[in-house]
Design a protein around this motif. Sequence first.
Motif, short mmCIF file in Angstrom:
data_model
loop_
_atom_site.label_atom_id
_atom_site.label_comp_id
_atom_site.label_asym_id
_atom_site.label_seq_id
_atom_site.Cartn_x
_atom_site.Cartn_y
_atom_site.Cartn_z
N LEU A 157 0.38 -1.68 -0.07
CA LEU A 157 0.09 -0.32 0.17
C LEU A 157 0.66 1.11 0.20
CD1 LEU A 157 -2.57 -0.72 2.63
CD2 LEU A 157 -3.37 -1.07 0.40
N TYR A 158 2.19 1.26 0.60
CA TYR A 158 2.68 2.25 0.56
C TYR A 158 4.20 1.93 -0.08
CZ TYR A 158 5.08 6.54 2.69
OH TYR A 158 4.99 7.50 2.75
N PRO A 159 4.57 1.51 -1.37
CA PRO A 159 5.77 1.31 -1.93
C PRO A 159 6.22 1.97 -2.53
CG PRO A 159 3.89 1.33 -3.62
CD PRO A 159 3.11 1.67 -2.45
N GLU A 160 8.15 1.79 -2.32
CA GLU A 160 8.93 2.76 -2.36
C GLU A 160 9.07 4.08 -3.54
OE1 GLU A 160 13.05 1.38 -0.81
OE2 GLU A 160 11.65 0.10 0.13
N ASP A 161 8.83 2.93 -4.83
CA ASP A 161 8.57 4.48 -5.93
C ASP A 161 7.25 5.48 -6.51
OD1 ASP A 161 6.96 2.05 -6.29
OD2 ASP A 161 6.68 2.55 -8.28
#
Length: 299
Positions: A157-161
């Motif tokens: 839900l909070y991808p680094e990219d």
Amino acid sequence: MTTQLGYASPVDVDTYGPYAVTNPDYPFVGRIGDPDFPEEAGRYHLYLSHGCPWAHIAAIVRHARGLTGIVGASYVDEERDARGWAFRERFGPDPVNGFTLLREAYEATAPGYAGHISVPTLWDRATSRIVANAYNTIPNNLATAFVGLVGEQAADLYPEDLREAIDITDTDFATAARKGGLWTSEEGETINTLERSDAHLADKRYLFGDRLTISDIRFWVKLVRFPETYRAALTEDGRTLVDYPNLWAYARDLYTRPEFRETTELGVLAENRLRRGPELPAAPTAEQWAEPQDRATLG
């Protein structure tokens, strides 16, 4: 040792005074994954409210990440006097400590605590203290913690990219909500932010295309509370959620997902709306939320 379960006495404004918040602060800012708070299944517990949008975000993230068997959760009563959040029969007792008032968790963590009592509150069973009550950081923490326990198949839900874009989007939506859905440009033009979102979602299933992120969760909890959140826009032209075709289809699409539907008490939201604005139009019914939509083909 068996926890003795109990309930707070009924709301009593005459005795305790009305509930009020002045200068709220959120001093507990620990994170699961910090040295003091290792990632251990069964160690942590969320105190939540069905009506509070910030607690609702945390509840959806917990469900979407597959943490329901890893992080516990329980719900306070929706009605408050000056004692603040309390545990009553409607949503059950505090199963962890047997507290009758959420204030007891704060006093156990910081004796003499006189600050704001808020939800969500993240509790550590091992040390019997609050980890965090920072409503804006708890969801992101839950979205990234316990990778070794939930596995790679869990929703990212909070991808680094996308984190920088997500943070900007969440700030913009939060500001728009505080303004009731209307911006005023430097030139004095009134801009309906809901119209912009409706146009954005015309060809995208989610805010970031085909990827469900925490931004969708943060936005959705505002949409499901549309009459209160976007009161300025509603007053401006009378349009409510069902009058924005893409937003309404987007909201219904998300509601088909278990993490949204199973953490949402439409009856509680309706009751809270009546308390805060009895003149506001009714929100969509459960039957309307279940109406079909065709969003799955969008990218």
